[in-house]
Design an enzyme around this catalytic site. Structure first.
Site, short mmCIF file in Angstrom:
data_model
loop_
_atom_site.label_atom_id
_atom_site.label_comp_id
_atom_site.label_asym_id
_atom_site.label_seq_id
_atom_site.Cartn_x
_atom_site.Cartn_y
_atom_site.Cartn_z
N LYS A 42 0.82 -1.19 0.00
CA LYS A 42 0.00 0.00 0.00
C LYS A 42 0.87 1.26 0.00
O LYS A 42 0.41 2.34 -0.35
CB LYS A 42 -0.87 0.03 1.28
CG LYS A 42 -1.81 -1.10 1.47
CD LYS A 42 -2.52 -0.96 2.83
CE LYS A 42 -3.37 -2.16 3.15
NZ LYS A 42 -3.88 -2.08 4.55
N GLY A 43 2.09 1.11 0.47
CA GLY A 43 2.91 2.25 0.86
C GLY A 43 3.19 3.29 -0.20
O GLY A 43 3.49 4.43 0.12
N ASP A 99 7.63 2.41 -2.45
CA ASP A 99 7.88 3.40 -1.41
C ASP A 99 9.33 3.34 -0.93
O ASP A 99 10.06 4.31 -1.02
CB ASP A 99 6.88 3.24 -0.24
CG ASP A 99 6.82 1.82 0.32
OD1 ASP A 99 7.52 0.91 -0.18
OD2 ASP A 99 6.06 1.59 1.28
N ASP A 102 14.23 -1.76 0.92
CA ASP A 102 14.99 -2.07 2.14
C ASP A 102 16.06 -3.11 1.83
O ASP A 102 17.21 -2.77 1.60
CB ASP A 102 14.02 -2.52 3.23
CG ASP A 102 14.70 -2.73 4.57
OD1 ASP A 102 15.65 -1.99 4.88
OD2 ASP A 102 14.29 -3.63 5.31
N VAL A 152 11.13 3.90 8.87
CA VAL A 152 10.62 5.14 8.28
C VAL A 152 9.10 5.09 8.15
O VAL A 152 8.55 4.04 7.84
CB VAL A 152 11.29 5.31 6.90
CG1 VAL A 152 10.64 6.43 6.11
CG2 VAL A 152 12.78 5.54 7.04
N ASP A 158 3.87 3.14 6.35
CA ASP A 158 3.29 2.83 7.66
C ASP A 158 4.23 2.08 8.59
O ASP A 158 5.21 1.47 8.17
CB ASP A 158 2.04 1.97 7.48
CG ASP A 158 2.41 0.52 7.15
OD1 ASP A 158 3.18 0.31 6.20
OD2 ASP A 158 1.94 -0.40 7.85
N ARG A 164 0.48 6.62 7.95
CA ARG A 164 0.50 6.83 6.49
C ARG A 164 0.08 8.24 6.12
O ARG A 164 0.46 8.77 5.08
CB ARG A 164 -0.47 5.87 5.79
CG ARG A 164 -0.09 4.41 5.84
CD ARG A 164 -0.96 3.62 4.87
NE ARG A 164 -0.98 2.19 5.16
CZ ARG A 164 -0.03 1.32 4.74
NH1 ARG A 164 0.98 1.74 4.02
NH2 ARG A 164 -0.13 0.04 5.05
#
Ligand code: IMP
Ligand code: MG
Length: 175
Positions: A42-43, A99, A102, A152, A158, A164
């Site tokens: 969703k990010g 988003d 990582d 983050v 989130d 968010r």
């Protein structure tokens, strides 16, 4: 969670300026084409919304969702596609919008997955990526900001579905 302080690391103004620059690069690179922006749920949805409004070229959007490896911080979690794109991307120019990169494992899986649909081209646009993964040579064609370690949140990103809605980007300080 409730007590963990948030430290702002990237302001809405910095985000706005950087997104505009990224959109300008995309506009220059895709001139005369109609790319498909595939947003990783969703990010990345807030980033996608700002990016496409700055893009200034005809485009389409679609959405994809991958399973995260949950609580496990292990790099060997199996990543699966929970929701696939519905656009026929064969022969299309695809930009995967995420988003934060990582470990880069989700990105690698989604890149391979989309590549299997035979797009004409496939590039990645990520708002954030760890300095570590960049140093390791992960290719991100359009990158907003490199970020150091630290969890983050904000601007669509989130922690356990919280934060968010924040317009700026923060790191959660663990005391
Ligand atoms: P990767 O597969 O290790 O690159 O992880 C990718 C996904 O994990 C990102 O797209 C985010 O959804 C999530 N993630 C990784 N780091 C963070 C973080 O610091 N904050 C919020 N989500 C994160
Ligand atoms: Mg993500």
């Amino acid at each position: 969670m409730g007590k963990s302080p948030l430290r702002r690391i990237i302001s809405r103004g910095q985000i706005r300026r950087r997104v505009k620059e990224m959109a300008a690069h995309i506009r220059a690179d895709y001139s005369g084409q109609r790319p498909v922006f595939v947003c990783v749920l969703k990010g990345a949805f807030v980033f996608l919304a700002d990016l496409i409004r700055q893009a200034g070229l005809p485009l389409e959007v679609d959405f994809i969702a991958a399973s995260s490896y949950g609580m496990a911080k292990t790099s060997k979690g199996q990543i699966t596609v929970l929701k696939d794109v519905t656009t026929d991307i064969a022969g299309r120019h695809v930009i995967l919008v995420d988003d934060i990169i990582d470990s880069g494992l989700t990105l690698q899986h989604l890149r391979d997955h989309l590549a299997s649909h035979q797009p004409a081209s496939l590039r990645v646009c990520a708002l954030l990526a760890r300095e570590r993964v960049l140093a390791a040579g992960t290719v991100i064609e359009y990158l907003g900001f490199p970020v150091p370690e630290g969890f983050v949140v904000g601007y669509g990103i989130d922690y356990a579905e919280q934060h968010r809605e924040l317009p700026d980007i923060y790191v959660i300080e663990n005391e």
